[in-house]
Motif scaffolding. Structure first.
Motif, PDB file in Angstrom:
ATOM      1  N   UNK A  56       0.927  -1.055   0.067  1.00 38.24           N
ATOM      2  CA  UNK A  56       0.092   0.057   0.085  1.00 38.24           C
ATOM      3  C   UNK A  56       0.849   1.361   0.165  1.00 38.24           C
ATOM      4  N   UNK A  57       2.251   1.404   0.678  1.00 40.46           N
ATOM      5  CA  UNK A  57       2.840   2.277   0.806  1.00 40.46           C
ATOM      6  C   UNK A  57       3.595   2.913  -0.589  1.00 40.46           C
ATOM      7  N   UNK A  58       3.632   1.826  -1.627  1.00 37.20           N
ATOM      8  CA  UNK A  58       4.182   2.397  -2.751  1.00 37.20           C
ATOM      9  C   UNK A  58       3.552   3.278  -3.329  1.00 37.20           C
ATOM     10  N   UNK A  59       2.279   3.262  -3.672  1.00 41.14           N
ATOM     11  CA  UNK A  59       1.424   4.308  -3.949  1.00 41.14           C
ATOM     12  C   UNK A  59       1.739   5.622  -3.325  1.00 41.14           C
ATOM     13  N   UNK A  60       1.839   5.586  -2.178  1.00 40.69           N
ATOM     14  CA  UNK A  60       1.983   6.947  -1.241  1.00 40.69           C
ATOM     15  C   UNK A  60       3.464   7.430  -1.821  1.00 40.69           C
ATOM     16  N   UNK A  61       4.381   6.605  -1.737  1.00 37.25           N
ATOM     17  CA  UNK A  61       5.871   7.082  -1.988  1.00 37.25           C
ATOM     18  C   UNK A  61       5.927   7.677  -3.342  1.00 37.25           C
ATOM     19  N   UNK A  62       5.369   6.733  -4.346  1.00 34.05           N
ATOM     20  CA  UNK A  62       5.291   7.576  -5.550  1.00 34.05           C
ATOM     21  C   UNK A  62       4.612   8.727  -5.727  1.00 34.05           C
ATOM     22  N   UNK A  63       3.532   8.846  -5.161  1.00 32.48           N
ATOM     23  CA  UNK A  63       2.982  10.175  -5.377  1.00 32.48           C
ATOM     24  C   UNK A  63       3.464  11.294  -4.418  1.00 32.48           C
ATOM     25  N   UNK A  64       3.899  10.992  -3.410  1.00 34.31           N
ATOM     26  CA  UNK A  64       4.412  12.026  -2.578  1.00 34.31           C
ATOM     27  C   UNK A  64       5.858  12.414  -2.551  1.00 34.31           C
ATOM     28  N   UNK A  65       6.488  11.300  -2.941  1.00 34.34           N
ATOM     29  CA  UNK A  65       8.047  11.448  -2.844  1.00 34.34           C
ATOM     30  C   UNK A  65       8.783  11.552  -1.549  1.00 34.34           C
ATOM     31  N   UNK A  66       8.007  10.896  -0.436  1.00 38.40           N
ATOM     32  CA  UNK A  66       8.470  11.333   0.841  1.00 38.40           C
ATOM     33  C   UNK A  66       8.153  10.397   1.759  1.00 38.40           C
ATOM     34  N   UNK A  67       9.040   9.994   2.911  1.00 44.08           N
ATOM     35  CA  UNK A  67       8.443   8.966   3.916  1.00 44.08           C
ATOM     36  C   UNK A  67       9.281   9.168   4.798  1.00 44.08           C
ATOM     37  N   UNK A  68       8.876   8.375   6.203  1.00 40.80           N
ATOM     38  CA  UNK A  68       9.552   8.373   7.112  1.00 40.80           C
ATOM     39  C   UNK A  68      10.309   7.055   7.416  1.00 40.80           C
ATOM     40  N   UNK A  69      11.524   6.789   7.693  1.00 42.53           N
ATOM     41  CA  UNK A  69      12.245   5.388   8.055  1.00 42.53           C
ATOM     42  C   UNK A  69      12.457   5.263   9.485  1.00 42.53           C
ATOM     43  N   UNK A  70      11.777   4.521  10.236  1.00 42.51           N
ATOM     44  CA  UNK A  70      11.792   4.395  11.610  1.00 42.51           C
ATOM     45  C   UNK A  70      12.538   3.291  12.086  1.00 42.51           C
ATOM     46  N   UNK A 104       6.682  15.349  11.887  1.00 43.17           N
ATOM     47  CA  UNK A 104       8.010  15.635  11.284  1.00 43.17           C
ATOM     48  C   UNK A 104       8.286  16.875  10.743  1.00 43.17           C
ATOM     49  N   UNK A 105       9.244  17.298  10.473  1.00 40.39           N
ATOM     50  CA  UNK A 105       9.665  18.819  10.141  1.00 40.39           C
ATOM     51  C   UNK A 105       9.725  19.100   8.854  1.00 40.39           C
ATOM     52  N   UNK A 106      10.001  17.923   7.946  1.00 43.34           N
ATOM     53  CA  UNK A 106      10.413  18.334   6.411  1.00 43.34           C
ATOM     54  C   UNK A 106       9.369  17.380   5.693  1.00 43.34           C
ATOM     55  N   UNK A 107       8.737  16.673   6.213  1.00 41.96           N
ATOM     56  CA  UNK A 107       7.883  15.803   5.231  1.00 41.96           C
ATOM     57  C   UNK A 107       6.357  15.635   6.012  1.00 41.96           C
ATOM     58  N   UNK A 108       5.335  15.248   5.150  1.00 39.96           N
ATOM     59  CA  UNK A 108       3.991  15.052   5.985  1.00 39.96           C
ATOM     60  C   UNK A 108       3.702  13.890   6.606  1.00 39.96           C
ATOM     61  N   UNK A 109       4.514  12.715   6.260  1.00 37.14           N
ATOM     62  CA  UNK A 109       4.612  11.531   6.966  1.00 37.14           C
ATOM     63  C   UNK A 109       4.816  11.624   8.338  1.00 37.14           C
ATOM     64  N   UNK A 110       4.370  10.901   9.339  1.00 36.00           N
ATOM     65  CA  UNK A 110       4.557  10.828  10.718  1.00 36.00           C
ATOM     66  C   UNK A 110       5.875  10.303  11.241  1.00 36.00           C
ATOM     67  N   UNK A 111       6.487  10.880  12.213  1.00 37.15           N
ATOM     68  CA  UNK A 111       7.533  10.148  12.955  1.00 37.15           C
ATOM     69  C   UNK A 111       6.840   9.012  13.723  1.00 37.15           C
ATOM     70  N   UNK A 112       7.404   8.028  14.002  1.00 37.39           N
ATOM     71  CA  UNK A 112       6.725   6.956  14.987  1.00 37.39           C
ATOM     72  C   UNK A 112       7.490   7.205  16.433  1.00 37.39           C
ATOM     73  N   UNK A 113       6.670   7.753  17.418  1.00 39.35           N
ATOM     74  CA  UNK A 113       7.276   8.081  18.572  1.00 39.35           C
ATOM     75  C   UNK A 113       7.751   6.993  19.486  1.00 39.35           C
ATOM     76  N   UNK A 114       7.225   5.748  18.972  1.00 38.80           N
ATOM     77  CA  UNK A 114       7.628   4.496  19.793  1.00 38.80           C
ATOM     78  C   UNK A 114       8.797   3.840  19.337  1.00 38.80           C
ATOM     79  N   UNK A 115       9.595   4.320  18.306  1.00 44.00           N
ATOM     80  CA  UNK A 115      10.899   3.967  17.701  1.00 44.00           C
ATOM     81  C   UNK A 115      11.951   4.612  18.249  1.00 44.00           C
ATOM     82  N   UNK A 116      13.088   3.906  18.314  1.00 42.54           N
ATOM     83  CA  UNK A 116      14.432   4.593  18.571  1.00 42.54           C
ATOM     84  C   UNK A 116      14.939   5.722  17.897  1.00 42.54           C
TER      85      UNK A 116
END
Length: 182
Positions: A56-70, A104-116
C-alpha cells in the motif's frame, strides 16, 4: 557444505535492521514493515528501499516522494511482525497498533514516537522503481530518542526468524583509513 536455493540469498546478506516506513497519502497515514534496504552513500546520505506495487505504501511514496524510516527495537517485535502481516489499504496502522505519531519537520509523513530513531526522507531517484521497485531516498532529518532504554534491533533471516542485536564491538581506533567520515 549444503546448497540452498539462490532465492534465499537475502537471508545471508540482509544488511540492516527491520524498519518501519511511514507515509501519508491523501491525508491518510500508514506504516509498513520493511526489510529490504541499505545505506548506499554517506554524503548526501542515500538509502535504498525495495517497496513494490503489492505494498500500500508504494502508491503513497510514488505520489508524494517522501516518507519516514523508523527504527523499532526489540520491545516492538510482535507489533513489527503484525504490521507486516496487514495492509494499510484496509487498516489504519497507527490506530490499530497504538503507535504514537509525531509531527515531522520536512515531510508530511509522521514520525513514529515508539521507535528509537526516525529518518525523514525524500525520494532522490526513482529511475529504478519501474524495473526493480527500488527507491533511492535522501535522509533530510534524523531524530533519536536518547532516553530510550531498549536499543536492540531485529534483523530478518527469512521464514519468520530474526536475529537480535546484542553487544557492540568498538574498533574505532583501528579504522585509520576511514576516520574522515562522520
Amino acid at each position: 557444505m549444503k546448497e540452498i536455493p539462490v532465492s534465499q540469498a537475502y537471508r545471508l546478506l540482509e544488511p540492516g535492521p527491520i524498519v518501519l516506513v511511514a507515509t501519508s497519502y491523501k491525508g491518510r497515514p500508514n506504516v509498513m514493515t520493511l526489510g529490504f534496504h541499505m545505506m548506499i552513500q554517506h554524503v548526501p546520505p542515500l538509502i535504498d528501499c525495495i517497496i513494490g506495487p503489492w505494498d500500500h505504501s508504494y502508491q503513497a511514496l510514488r505520489a508524494t516522494g517522501e516518507c519516514v524510516i523508523a527504527t523499532p527495537t526489540l520491545d516492538l517485535a510482535e507489533t513489527v511482525v503484525d504490521i507486516g502481516n496487514c495492509s494499510g489499504d484496509t487498516v489504519d496502522t497507527f490506530q490499530r497498533f497504538g503507535l504514537k505519531p509525531r509531527s515531522a519537520s520536512e515531510v508530511k509523513a509522521q514520525l513514529i514516537g515508539d521507535c528509537l530513531a526516525n529518518i525523514e526522507c525524500r525520494v532522490a531517484d526513482a529511475s529504478l522503481v519501474d524495473t526493480y521497485n527500488l527507491f533511492i531516498l535522501e535522509a533530510k532529518r534524523i531524530w533519536i530518542d536518547a532516553a530510550r532504554n531498549e536499543r536492540r534491533t531485529m534483523h530478518h533471516c527469512g521464514g519468520g526468524s530474526f536475529t537480535v542485536d546484542g553487544g557492540t564491538l568498538d574498533f574505532g581506533d583501528r579504522m585509520t583509513k576511514w576516520r574522515h567520515l562522520p
